[in-house]
Design an enzyme around this catalytic site. Sequence first.
Site, PDB file in Angstrom:
ATOM      1  N   HIS A  91      15.447 -36.949  31.892  1.00  0.00           N
ATOM      2  CA  HIS A  91      14.480 -37.460  30.915  1.00  0.00           C
ATOM      3  C   HIS A  91      13.944 -38.828  31.309  1.00  0.00           C
ATOM      4  O   HIS A  91      12.896 -39.254  30.824  1.00  0.00           O
ATOM      5  CB  HIS A  91      15.091 -37.496  29.503  1.00  0.00           C
ATOM      6  CG  HIS A  91      16.036 -38.625  29.255  1.00  0.00           C
ATOM      7  ND1 HIS A  91      17.406 -38.469  29.318  1.00  0.00           N
ATOM      8  CD2 HIS A  91      15.822 -39.922  28.949  1.00  0.00           C
ATOM      9  CE1 HIS A  91      17.982 -39.630  29.050  1.00  0.00           C
ATOM     10  NE2 HIS A  91      17.037 -40.524  28.824  1.00  0.00           N
ATOM     11  N   ASP A 122      20.190 -32.402  32.127  1.00  0.00           N
ATOM     12  CA  ASP A 122      19.539 -33.702  32.043  1.00  0.00           C
ATOM     13  C   ASP A 122      19.917 -34.608  33.215  1.00  0.00           C
ATOM     14  O   ASP A 122      20.240 -35.783  33.031  1.00  0.00           O
ATOM     15  CB  ASP A 122      19.861 -34.402  30.718  1.00  0.00           C
ATOM     16  CG  ASP A 122      18.846 -35.477  30.373  1.00  0.00           C
ATOM     17  OD1 ASP A 122      17.926 -35.712  31.197  1.00  0.00           O
ATOM     18  OD2 ASP A 122      18.967 -36.110  29.303  1.00  0.00           O
ATOM     19  N   SER A 205      19.864 -45.153  29.879  1.00  0.00           N
ATOM     20  CA  SER A 205      19.955 -43.787  30.378  1.00  0.00           C
ATOM     21  C   SER A 205      19.914 -43.752  31.893  1.00  0.00           C
ATOM     22  O   SER A 205      19.043 -44.368  32.517  1.00  0.00           O
ATOM     23  CB  SER A 205      18.801 -42.938  29.831  1.00  0.00           C
ATOM     24  OG  SER A 205      18.966 -42.701  28.464  1.00  0.00           O
TER      25      SER A 205
END
Length: 353
Positions: A91, A122, A205
């Site tokens: 992402h 992911d 992230s």
Amino acid sequence: MDISRARAVALMVAGGCAVALAGGCYGGRTAGPESTTQAAPPAVRGESGLETDYRTVIRNVLPSVVQIEAGDRVGSGIVYDANGHIVTNAHVIDSEKDFKVTLATGDEPVAASLVAAYPEQDLAVVRLDRVPAGLKPPRFGDSADVEVGHIVLAMGSPLGLSGSVTQGIVSAVGRTVSETPEGGGVGATIGNMVQTSAAINPGNSGGALVNLNSEVIGIPTLAATDPGLGDAPAPGIGFAIPVSMVRTVADQIIRYGKVTDSGRAALSVRVRTVLGNGYEPSGVALVEVAKDGPADRAGLRIGDIITRLGDDEITTITSLAEALASDRPGQKVKVTYQRDGKQRTAEVRLGKV
């Protein structure tokens, strides 16, 4: 409480740098012979043993954590090997193919390109167009050794503040978490995640969750949000993809350019959520059953409504995905389903995605 991708604040573009989430798994030990651990620097006056440990871990691992610019998004990544491969969240890169990667040295950003992404977990790998001198991968730990109560540090670029470090503990292991595309995620359902209390914010992230042995044990990926607070991030509840899954996916992408063996369990069916008499989700109906797949071999057919997988109640597509994320290919599970208004059961040997 809902588990979803935290929205980026004004400094970030919405959906760009989702906050971190946790996970747990099994995997390899080190990134290779080039990995080294530095000795602790001399303690300063009044410094405790734990503070010395923190400083040692930061000195050992932070140089391996990078900032990734993907279009108008900013996220984090980890140097995976000395050949210039960087592992991050899918992402973070979104649909971009070319990136700017800033190393911990603070030098000018290095151009990088996408090797491959695997949205189902992911995860993604990018490669630097040139390998700077002294590029250093960290040591990677073993997910099987991760226990509740272990002290961990989260490293990354929250809100674009590169080289940031927060501390906490492993709050839980074995969590199954579903991302929401609306929150900036890729819609993946990820099993065996590590839950942590270390503060995780947009931009973390793809960074590193690290133990006090200077080993990466996960990639911060998601954060819990509280609907009662307007879907604001719930303090102290984040999740990381376990290092075993990171290594499994990254190694395949680097070797083959794609994931050839996901290790994820599957029924090999396509489903839709069905509603009960009160218009509440009450199961998933099979709209497609792969020929000679696990469900087909167990006797399930189009129109059957699955209501339970093993001990897990199945009411929606997401609940089915979460149940499967906790299982393994080859495992036998009991499927409870409805056909022509009657409840039936079947034993299914799960396949893989």
